[in-house]
Design a protein around this motif. Structure first.
Motif, short mmCIF file in Angstrom:
data_model
loop_
_atom_site.label_atom_id
_atom_site.label_comp_id
_atom_site.label_asym_id
_atom_site.label_seq_id
_atom_site.Cartn_x
_atom_site.Cartn_y
_atom_site.Cartn_z
N GLU A 178 37.41 27.51 44.44
CA GLU A 178 36.92 26.53 43.78
C GLU A 178 37.37 26.44 42.40
O GLU A 178 37.75 25.39 41.79
N VAL A 179 37.05 27.70 41.67
CA VAL A 179 37.62 27.76 40.51
C VAL A 179 39.12 27.61 40.07
O VAL A 179 39.52 26.82 39.07
N LEU A 180 39.88 28.27 41.27
CA LEU A 180 41.24 27.77 40.84
C LEU A 180 41.78 26.69 40.99
O LEU A 180 43.08 26.16 40.46
N GLU A 181 41.12 25.70 42.25
CA GLU A 181 41.36 24.49 42.45
C GLU A 181 41.25 23.64 41.23
O GLU A 181 41.97 22.77 40.67
N HIS A 182 40.16 24.09 40.62
CA HIS A 182 39.80 23.12 39.42
C HIS A 182 40.60 23.42 38.12
O HIS A 182 41.06 22.60 37.14
N ALA A 183 41.24 24.65 38.14
CA ALA A 183 42.06 25.26 37.30
C ALA A 183 43.57 24.49 37.36
O ALA A 183 43.90 24.08 36.32
N ALA A 184 43.74 24.44 38.68
CA ALA A 184 44.94 23.49 39.04
C ALA A 184 44.99 22.14 38.54
O ALA A 184 45.98 21.28 38.01
N ASP A 185 43.65 21.67 38.62
CA ASP A 185 43.40 20.31 38.37
C ASP A 185 43.68 20.16 36.92
O ASP A 185 44.04 19.04 36.39
N CYS A 186 43.41 20.99 36.10
CA CYS A 186 43.47 21.13 34.76
C CYS A 186 44.70 21.39 34.32
O CYS A 186 44.91 21.64 32.79
N GLY A 187 45.66 21.43 35.12
CA GLY A 187 46.97 22.05 34.76
C GLY A 187 47.55 23.42 34.59
O GLY A 187 48.56 23.61 33.88
N PHE A 188 46.60 24.38 35.20
CA PHE A 188 47.02 25.78 35.09
C PHE A 188 47.31 26.20 36.10
O PHE A 188 46.89 25.96 37.36
N ALA A 189 48.55 27.21 35.99
CA ALA A 189 49.06 28.08 37.15
C ALA A 189 47.99 29.12 36.91
O ALA A 189 47.90 29.62 36.02
N HIS A 190 48.07 30.12 38.05
CA HIS A 190 47.50 31.41 37.73
C HIS A 190 47.90 32.79 38.40
O HIS A 190 48.97 32.60 39.08
N GLU A 191 47.68 33.76 37.92
CA GLU A 191 48.04 35.02 38.59
C GLU A 191 46.98 36.01 38.30
O GLU A 191 46.22 36.09 37.19
N VAL A 192 46.69 36.89 39.34
CA VAL A 192 45.76 37.96 39.31
C VAL A 192 46.05 39.12 38.16
O VAL A 192 47.25 39.75 38.47
N VAL A 193 45.12 39.51 37.32
CA VAL A 193 45.63 40.59 36.39
C VAL A 193 44.70 41.83 37.02
O VAL A 193 45.45 42.94 37.07
N VAL A 194 43.77 41.64 37.26
CA VAL A 194 42.84 43.09 37.76
C VAL A 194 41.85 42.25 38.75
O VAL A 194 41.19 41.26 38.56
N GLU A 195 41.40 43.13 39.75
CA GLU A 195 40.27 42.88 40.63
C GLU A 195 39.61 44.00 41.03
O GLU A 195 40.08 45.09 41.16
N GLU A 196 38.24 44.03 41.19
CA GLU A 196 37.41 45.03 41.78
C GLU A 196 36.47 44.26 42.55
O GLU A 196 35.68 43.33 42.25
N SER A 197 35.98 44.99 43.84
CA SER A 197 35.06 44.70 44.54
C SER A 197 33.78 45.60 44.57
O SER A 197 33.62 46.72 44.30
N TYR A 198 32.88 44.90 44.89
CA TYR A 198 31.41 45.62 44.71
C TYR A 198 30.58 45.13 46.05
O TYR A 198 30.94 44.27 46.54
N PRO A 199 29.39 45.90 46.18
CA PRO A 199 28.86 45.47 47.50
C PRO A 199 28.57 43.91 47.95
O PRO A 199 28.45 43.49 48.78
N PHE A 200 27.98 43.22 46.49
CA PHE A 200 27.60 41.90 46.76
C PHE A 200 28.58 40.78 46.12
O PHE A 200 28.47 39.51 46.24
N GLU A 201 29.79 41.05 45.59
CA GLU A 201 30.63 40.16 45.06
C GLU A 201 31.71 40.92 44.68
O GLU A 201 31.97 42.07 44.65
N THR A 202 33.09 40.23 44.45
CA THR A 202 34.37 40.60 44.09
C THR A 202 34.58 39.89 42.63
O THR A 202 34.50 38.91 42.67
N LEU A 203 35.08 40.94 41.52
CA LEU A 203 35.18 40.39 40.36
C LEU A 203 36.88 40.19 40.10
O LEU A 203 37.38 41.34 40.41
N THR A 204 37.36 39.09 39.63
CA THR A 204 38.72 39.14 39.29
C THR A 204 38.99 38.43 37.88
O THR A 204 38.19 37.71 37.63
N VAL A 205 39.90 38.97 37.29
CA VAL A 205 40.32 38.46 36.39
C VAL A 205 41.76 37.98 36.60
O VAL A 205 42.94 38.40 36.77
N VAL A 206 41.81 36.33 36.21
CA VAL A 206 43.02 35.78 36.28
C VAL A 206 43.59 35.22 34.94
O VAL A 206 43.00 35.07 33.97
N ALA A 207 44.80 35.44 34.78
CA ALA A 207 45.80 34.93 33.58
C ALA A 207 46.07 33.27 34.10
O ALA A 207 46.71 33.11 35.16
#
Length: 213
Positions: A178-207
């Protein structure tokens, strides 16, 4: 608010009720900032100022750093960190970074920054839950978890210089697609910079960059 997010909020508020302190998400954003930050960098929602300090001291391609937050306690703590980062005791050095109180990118001129970094409040929160202290505001992202993510995406392009980049931390709790879809609607393309997974969530930093480039 889910049981897990409620517990996380309670634990964080039990330690600190005014200023969000560095955690796993902060470390992930700092890694991305050191790797991808360049030019004049803004960190939105700086919390304690820890990521801004890393940008100012460890990012080889960053020339200047500005940290912003709406929380006055946070701004005070970040200013102290900025001074301490360069102080040798005589008080003659300029702070490591500037601190501005304000909401998202509202205080800043068009095209002011080459890099904008943001670790938004993202814990999904029951709509009946009252945001009655600064720590809750630092962690709670509204019912969807995207209460501040969406307006940030809609406004950050104005503050970016040509060829500027946004480094945005996204939690799976907020809905990654949903976040990336809204980013695209706002005119942004994305790529993943770094990502880590934890027991209850995955955290990703996108450029995010303008898809018009």
């Amino acid at each position: 608010m889910t049981d897990d997010s409620a517990r996380d909020l309670a634990e964080s508020r039990g330690v600190e009720t005014h200023v969000y302190q560095p955690a796993e998400d902060s470390g992930l954003l700092a890694t991305a900032v050191v790797e991808r930050g360049r030019g004049r960098l803004l960190e939105v929602g700086t919390g304690s100022g820890w990521v801004a300090e890393r940008a100012a001291t460890d990012a080889p391609d960053v020339d200047a750093v500005v940290a912003s937050d709406l929380n006055p306690h946070t701004c005070r703590a970040a200013r102290e960190r900025a001074v301490d980062a360069v102080s040798d005791g005589d008080g003659g050095e300029a702070p490591a970074f500037e601190v501005v109180r304000g909401s998202l990118v509202e205080p800043f001129a068009d095209g002011a920054f080459d890099t904008v970094a943001f670790n938004p409040p993202y814990l999904p929160t029951d709509p009946d839950n009252e945001w009655d202290d600064w720590m809750e505001r630092a962690l709670s992202g509204g019912e969807s978890g995207r209460e501040l993510v969406d307006p940030f995406l809609e406004s950050v392009g104005r503050a970016l210089a040509p060829d500027g980049v946004v480094l945005l931390l996204v939690s799976s709790l907020t809905g990654y697609d949903e976040v990336l879809e809204h980013a695209a609607d706002c005119g942004f393309a994305h790529e993943v910079v770094v990502e880590e997974s934890y027991p209850f969530e995955t955290l990703t930093v996108v450029a995010l960059r303008s898809d018009a480039e």
